[in-house]
Design a protein around this motif. Structure first.
Motif, PDB file in Angstrom:
ATOM      1  N   GLN A 168      10.757  -2.410  -9.816  1.00  0.00           N
ATOM      2  CA  GLN A 168      11.237  -2.430  -8.674  1.00  0.00           C
ATOM      3  C   GLN A 168      10.214  -1.558  -7.674  1.00  0.00           C
ATOM      4  N   GLY A 169       9.317  -0.582  -8.442  1.00  0.00           N
ATOM      5  CA  GLY A 169       8.175   0.191  -7.899  1.00  0.00           C
ATOM      6  C   GLY A 169       7.342  -0.541  -7.246  1.00  0.00           C
ATOM      7  N   SER A 170       6.938  -1.492  -8.145  1.00  0.00           N
ATOM      8  CA  SER A 170       5.740  -2.287  -7.900  1.00  0.00           C
ATOM      9  C   SER A 170       5.889  -3.286  -7.062  1.00  0.00           C
ATOM     10  N   GLN A 171       7.257  -3.619  -6.915  1.00  0.00           N
ATOM     11  CA  GLN A 171       7.678  -4.706  -5.826  1.00  0.00           C
ATOM     12  C   GLN A 171       7.623  -3.984  -4.518  1.00  0.00           C
ATOM     13  N   THR A 172       8.365  -2.805  -4.393  1.00  0.00           N
ATOM     14  CA  THR A 172       8.336  -2.249  -3.023  1.00  0.00           C
ATOM     15  C   THR A 172       7.083  -1.756  -2.740  1.00  0.00           C
ATOM     16  N   ARG A 173       6.062  -1.239  -3.700  1.00  0.00           N
ATOM     17  CA  ARG A 173       4.784  -1.255  -2.931  1.00  0.00           C
ATOM     18  C   ARG A 173       4.098  -2.330  -2.284  1.00  0.00           C
TER      19      ARG A 173
END
Length: 56
Positions: A13-18
């Motif tokens: 989720q963090g990588s998708q948000t970034r």
């Protein structure tokens, strides 16, 4: 020392948000300019990504 807080997001989720935020910034360079506290290193990384995105 401050204890590191656990993120409520999974690594995915963090990588998708970034990725989503980066795409927004690449589409609107003025948005990047309005972010307070940007370092020269961050600006250079952004410019490199923008050059790659426009070349592709």
């Amino acid at each position: 020392m401050r204890k590191k807080q656990k993120s409520p997001f999974s690594p995915f989720q963090g990588s998708q948000t970034r990725e989503g935020i980066l795409n927004m910034l690449l589409q609107d360079p003025e948005l990047f300019e309005r972010i307070p506290g940007i370092t020269a290193e961050q600006r250079e990384a952004y410019e490199q990504k923008r050059r790659k995105a426009t070349a592709a």
